[in-house]
Write a protein that holds these residues in place. Structure first.
Motif, short mmCIF file in Angstrom:
data_model
loop_
_atom_site.label_atom_id
_atom_site.label_comp_id
_atom_site.label_asym_id
_atom_site.label_seq_id
_atom_site.Cartn_x
_atom_site.Cartn_y
_atom_site.Cartn_z
N PHE A 112 0.84 -1.20 0.00
CA PHE A 112 0.00 0.00 0.00
C PHE A 112 0.88 1.25 0.00
O PHE A 112 0.62 2.21 -0.75
N ARG A 113 1.92 1.23 0.77
CA ARG A 113 2.81 2.40 0.86
C ARG A 113 3.47 2.66 -0.49
O ARG A 113 3.50 3.81 -0.96
N PHE A 114 3.99 1.61 -1.13
CA PHE A 114 4.75 1.78 -2.36
C PHE A 114 3.86 2.17 -3.54
O PHE A 114 4.28 2.90 -4.43
N ASN A 115 2.63 1.70 -3.54
CA ASN A 115 1.74 1.94 -4.68
C ASN A 115 0.79 3.12 -4.48
O ASN A 115 0.36 3.71 -5.48
N VAL A 116 0.43 3.42 -3.24
CA VAL A 116 -0.58 4.44 -2.99
C VAL A 116 0.00 5.65 -2.25
O VAL A 116 -0.17 6.80 -2.68
N ALA A 117 0.70 5.40 -1.16
CA ALA A 117 1.23 6.52 -0.37
C ALA A 117 2.23 7.34 -1.17
O ALA A 117 2.30 8.58 -1.02
N THR A 118 3.01 6.70 -2.03
CA THR A 118 3.96 7.45 -2.85
C THR A 118 3.23 8.41 -3.79
O THR A 118 3.64 9.56 -3.96
N ALA A 119 2.14 7.92 -4.40
CA ALA A 119 1.36 8.78 -5.30
C ALA A 119 0.77 9.96 -4.55
O ALA A 119 0.77 11.10 -5.05
N HIS A 120 0.27 9.70 -3.36
CA HIS A 120 -0.32 10.77 -2.57
C HIS A 120 0.74 11.78 -2.14
O HIS A 120 0.52 13.00 -2.20
N ALA A 121 1.91 11.28 -1.72
CA ALA A 121 2.98 12.17 -1.25
C ALA A 121 3.43 13.12 -2.36
O ALA A 121 3.58 14.33 -2.14
N LEU A 122 3.66 12.58 -3.55
CA LEU A 122 4.11 13.44 -4.65
C LEU A 122 3.02 14.41 -5.08
O LEU A 122 3.28 15.61 -5.26
N THR A 123 1.81 13.92 -5.23
CA THR A 123 0.73 14.78 -5.70
C THR A 123 0.45 15.89 -4.69
O THR A 123 0.28 17.06 -5.06
N ARG A 124 0.41 15.54 -3.42
CA ARG A 124 0.16 16.54 -2.38
C ARG A 124 1.24 17.62 -2.38
O ARG A 124 0.96 18.81 -2.21
N ALA A 125 2.50 17.22 -2.62
CA ALA A 125 3.59 18.19 -2.68
C ALA A 125 3.53 19.03 -3.95
O ALA A 125 3.94 20.20 -3.95
N ALA A 126 3.03 18.45 -5.03
CA ALA A 126 3.01 19.16 -6.31
C ALA A 126 1.85 20.13 -6.44
O ALA A 126 1.97 21.16 -7.14
N VAL A 127 0.72 19.84 -5.80
CA VAL A 127 -0.49 20.63 -6.01
C VAL A 127 -0.30 22.12 -5.74
O VAL A 127 -0.73 22.96 -6.55
N PRO A 128 0.32 22.55 -4.65
CA PRO A 128 0.49 24.00 -4.45
C PRO A 128 1.25 24.67 -5.59
O PRO A 128 0.91 25.80 -5.99
N HIS A 129 2.27 24.00 -6.12
CA HIS A 129 3.02 24.57 -7.25
C HIS A 129 2.16 24.60 -8.50
O HIS A 129 2.25 25.55 -9.29
#
Length: 273
Positions: free
Chosen positions: A120-137
């Motif tokens: 779950f971490r490798f397939n889902v949490a990674t996607a959430h971490a990157l997207t959450r960091a990218a959204v403000p930019h």
């Protein structure tokens, strides 16, 4: 998007900035190159610098810029850091492709909770971490260019097959994460995904050397062949470009038409003594 220009113009992402994870080979590499062919500058990341440099060379040969960021993308801080790296280098983010992921098949009783959580971490949490960091930019540069997130799921996220309880559960979660994130981020950022079938990447390299297994995969696929990385890259380009401007919260099935797994793992029935 109305006008008299060519329909092919809608597939252009000229001067967009994309981030592609797991971009050293396979689907990630093909996607990074496809986006560059359509005009994007690309941040590429994976564990292996040599592989990334080869992909970067292909991108630069197309006249586009490539930023190579070697990293262990199973680490959430590392994957989230790609957003600031893109912003620092290019000053904007327009496209995110969450490609990194994967989990080996494993029998049910050998799938402990730790293995499930890791998947779950490798397939889902990674996607959430990157997207959450990218959204403000992404929100900081809303200037008419499309903003999109595309995540690579699997047909095992919508089907059932023995041995895939961890991988299939994680990919199903990633698919639904895409639907939910699309609701949260509309209308400024579109979020979609791809249900991928059997694609001849490094994960299936062993099949190429076993004619019987290759024949089984092909024979159980309605279109009669194993997919190519470029099949998925083309789908990502559609979803990420203005061609997909009216698409969000959707999962595109690019799987050759399969409805059930097309390779038998040979796992035995669980029975009593």
């Amino acid at each position: 998007m109305s006008g008299t220009g060519s329909i092919l113009d809608r597939f252009s992402v000229v001067d967009h900035v994309a981030i592609v994870t797991g971009a050293g080979r396979g689907i990630g590499a093909a996607t990074a190159v496809a986006l560059a062919e359509a005009g994007a500058d690309v941040v590429i990341s994976a564990r292996t610098p040599d592989q990334l440099e080869l992909v970067a060379g292909r991108i630069r040969a197309l006249g586009r810029r490539a930023l190579v960021v070697p990293a262990d993308l199973s680490e959430l801080d590392a994957v989230a850091g790609l957003a600031s790296a893109a912003q620092d280098e290019f000053g904007r983010i327009d496209i995110v492709v969450n490609n990194v992921g994967g989990t080996f098949p494993r029998a049910f009783l050998e799938t402990d909770t730790g293995f499930l959580e890791e998947s779950f971490r490798f397939n889902v949490a990674t996607a959430h971490a990157l997207t959450r960091a990218a959204v403000p930019h992404m929100l900081a540069s809303l200037d008419g260019r499309q903003k999109s997130v595309t995540s690579i799921s699997s047909m095992m996220g919508r089907s059932a097959g023995r041995g895939f309880v961890a991988y299939g559960t994680a990919k199903a979660a990633l698919a639904h994460w895409s639907r939910l994130a699309a609701t949260d981020l509309a209308p400024s950022i579109r979020v979609n995904g791809v249900f991928v079938g059997s694609v001849l990447t490094s994960a299936l390299e062993f099949v190429a050397g076993v004619p019987e297994m290759k024949a089984e995969l092909e024979g159980k696929t309605p279109l009669g062949r194993i997919g190519e990385a470029e099949d998925i890259a083309a789908a990502v380009l559609y979803l990420a470009s203005p061609a997909g401007a009216f698409v969000t919260g959707k999962l595109l099935e690019v799987d050759g038409g399969i409805q059930v797994p097309n390779l038998e793992l040979g796992l035995r029935d669980l029975t009593g003594p």
